[in-house]
Structure formats: structure tokens, C-alpha cells
Design an enzyme around this catalytic site. Sequence first.
Site, PDB file in Angstrom:
ATOM      1  N   GLY A   1      48.279  38.558  32.665  1.00  0.00           N
ATOM      2  CA  GLY A   1      48.156  37.315  33.414  1.00  0.00           C
ATOM      3  C   GLY A   1      47.944  36.123  32.494  1.00  0.00           C
ATOM      4  O   GLY A   1      47.121  35.254  32.754  1.00  0.00           O
TER       5      GLY A   1
ATOM      6  N   SER B   1      33.814  39.521  37.645  1.00  0.00           N
ATOM      7  CA  SER B   1      33.338  38.276  38.243  1.00  0.00           C
ATOM      8  C   SER B   1      31.884  38.426  38.647  1.00  0.00           C
ATOM      9  O   SER B   1      31.437  39.519  39.016  1.00  0.00           O
ATOM     10  CB  SER B   1      34.165  37.929  39.483  1.00  0.00           C
ATOM     11  OG  SER B   1      33.559  36.864  40.202  1.00  0.00           O
TER      12      SER B   1
ATOM     13  N   ASP C   1      54.705  44.097  37.112  1.00  0.00           N
ATOM     14  CA  ASP C   1      53.813  44.065  38.266  1.00  0.00           C
ATOM     15  C   ASP C   1      52.797  45.175  38.029  1.00  0.00           C
ATOM     16  O   ASP C   1      53.143  46.358  38.113  1.00  0.00           O
ATOM     17  CB  ASP C   1      54.592  44.306  39.559  1.00  0.00           C
ATOM     18  CG  ASP C   1      53.701  44.266  40.800  1.00  0.00           C
ATOM     19  OD1 ASP C   1      52.458  44.276  40.644  1.00  0.00           O
ATOM     20  OD2 ASP C   1      54.241  44.229  41.912  1.00  0.00           O
TER      21      ASP C   1
ATOM     22  N   ALA D   1      34.660  43.217  46.790  1.00  0.00           N
ATOM     23  CA  ALA D   1      34.799  44.673  46.752  1.00  0.00           C
ATOM     24  C   ALA D   1      35.636  45.106  45.550  1.00  0.00           C
ATOM     25  O   ALA D   1      35.307  46.074  44.852  1.00  0.00           O
ATOM     26  CB  ALA D   1      35.445  45.164  48.053  1.00  0.00           C
ATOM     27  N   ALA D   2      36.711  44.371  45.304  1.00  0.00           N
ATOM     28  CA  ALA D   2      37.594  44.710  44.188  1.00  0.00           C
ATOM     29  C   ALA D   2      36.886  44.548  42.848  1.00  0.00           C
ATOM     30  O   ALA D   2      37.017  45.387  41.951  1.00  0.00           O
ATOM     31  CB  ALA D   2      38.839  43.830  44.234  1.00  0.00           C
TER      32      ALA D   2
ATOM     33  N   TYR E   1      37.720  40.507  47.810  1.00  0.00           N
ATOM     34  CA  TYR E   1      37.652  40.122  46.395  1.00  0.00           C
ATOM     35  C   TYR E   1      36.371  40.667  45.754  1.00  0.00           C
ATOM     36  O   TYR E   1      36.405  41.255  44.671  1.00  0.00           O
ATOM     37  CB  TYR E   1      37.718  38.596  46.281  1.00  0.00           C
ATOM     38  CG  TYR E   1      37.512  38.077  44.879  1.00  0.00           C
ATOM     39  CD1 TYR E   1      38.357  38.455  43.841  1.00  0.00           C
ATOM     40  CD2 TYR E   1      36.469  37.189  44.595  1.00  0.00           C
ATOM     41  CE1 TYR E   1      38.170  37.969  42.554  1.00  0.00           C
ATOM     42  CE2 TYR E   1      36.279  36.691  43.308  1.00  0.00           C
ATOM     43  CZ  TYR E   1      37.131  37.090  42.285  1.00  0.00           C
ATOM     44  OH  TYR E   1      36.943  36.609  41.019  1.00  0.00           O
TER      45      TYR E   1
ATOM     46  N   ILE F   1      35.163  28.992  37.187  1.00  0.00           N
ATOM     47  CA  ILE F   1      35.894  28.352  36.087  1.00  0.00           C
ATOM     48  C   ILE F   1      36.801  27.291  36.696  1.00  0.00           C
ATOM     49  O   ILE F   1      37.488  27.544  37.684  1.00  0.00           O
ATOM     50  CB  ILE F   1      36.771  29.359  35.313  1.00  0.00           C
ATOM     51  CG1 ILE F   1      35.947  30.566  34.832  1.00  0.00           C
ATOM     52  CG2 ILE F   1      37.448  28.686  34.120  1.00  0.00           C
ATOM     53  CD1 ILE F   1      36.801  31.648  34.169  1.00  0.00           C
TER      54      ILE F   1
END
Length: 258
Positions: A16, A148, A67, A163-164, A161, A193
Site C-alpha cells: 500500500g 491501530s 490484491d 475487529a480487524a 475495523y 494520522i
Amino acid sequence: MSFPQRFTGKTVLVTGAGTGFGAEIAVRAAQEGADVAIHYRNSRAGADATAERVTALGRKALVVQADIAEHAQIQRLAEEVWSYFGRLDVAVNNVGDVAREQMSWRDITEESIDHVLAVDIKGTLLCTHEFGARMLDQGGGAIVNVGSTVVVRGSARAPQYAAAKYGIIGLTKSYAQAFAPLVRVNVFAPGFIETAATLGREDWKSGRGDQLRAATPMGRIPGPEELAGTALFLATEDAQHITGGFLIADGGYNMVGA
């Protein structure tokens, strides 16, 4: 500005890296002496721009598309990186979907849940698995998974999000054990950020940014270039005894710990 040369002669892959935080990590790695593999999924123009910044520093840049929600594409990506550089010393798994367009838990969809979990958990797990196995074969390496601080408080806006990002902690600890002592695996957990995408969020523009700045002891929200070197710290020799770790850089907003 001068930078420490923590990655001289090393190769670094950043997923990314066409935009935002990933792009700044890739450039910072080059500023510190690394040749860089720049992964993207859709933002080819962004990845090319990152590559230009890397080569302008006199380092090699390889742009690779995949991907990461598909194992076969991750395997192909790894094959391209290893065949081009011969080895990979550091992998920064930065790709993650934050469901940015969702403004409330009430707006959650099954499609969004599936997508966020597929990219953030499955994708990060498979990247860690694939890159780490190859690092083991070559005799060592370091992996940094970008998590995060959402795991501290959760997210009423986007539960999928949070949970991930919790899932990333579990997979990181698991592979840290599996790959030790040759390959270290850690989580870097930034707070908010101010990337272009964050600054463009409607809630950010209508007061959320100001609220968060006021609640942060350091008094501001950093740009991605300010945290790139912090993320890379986990891949340096100075961090050689850290694995399965969780490093927070959030300006004191959460203040978690023992």
C-alpha cells in the site's frame, strides 16, 4: 535534513505504498539507505510517484501490483520481489481498509465487513506467512504489521475495523512465535494520522479533527512522514530483541500500558 542510515544495503517491501502512510514509509526507507519494493493495488500513478521519489534518492525501486486478499497474488508478488532483489530484509504490511466512508455503526453492511476482514486480517496474515517463510529460508528478516490504537477504545463508527485490527495482533503474535528467532514480527500502532484521506473525511472537517487534537497531550495530529521512521524502528538492529510486540505512537491519546 539528515537521516540515520539504518537500512544501508537492505531491501524493504511496503504494501500500500502508492499513497498516504505507506508511501512515506517507502520513501523514509530509501532515505535511510534501502532499496524499496513498492506495492499497490489500484493506485498505479501513486506507486510510480513513490518510485520516482525513491530513485531520486539513488536507491532502486520496484513497483509491484497485487490484491493482497488473494493468496495467489501475494505469492506472485513475493516471487517478483525476491527474483528482482535476491532477498528481502524487511516487509511492512501497511495495507488496511478502515471503512472510511462509513460514518456510523448503523451504516455497516455485510459487504463492508467481508471486505475489511479479507484485506486487514486475511491479507496481512497471508503476507506475513508468505514473506516470513521466505525470510526463514534466507536466514532472517523482520516484518512490521501496521495496526491501530483503535483496539484500545474500539470504534463505534466502524466495528469491523476495530475487529480487524485486533486480528492483526493475534496473527502477529502467532507468527512471532513460529518464526523466532530468525524472523521478528511486530505491530506498529499509530493513532490518528493526517493523511489526505483522513483530512478529506466529512467528520474530520466538521470538528472531529479539532476534538482529537484537544484530547491529545502532544496537542496535534501528525502527518504520515512524521511516523514513518517510528514504524521502521521495529525492523532495525536496535529492536533486535523485540518480537510479538505492539508499539504505540499516538501522542499520548490512549496512554495504555502496565
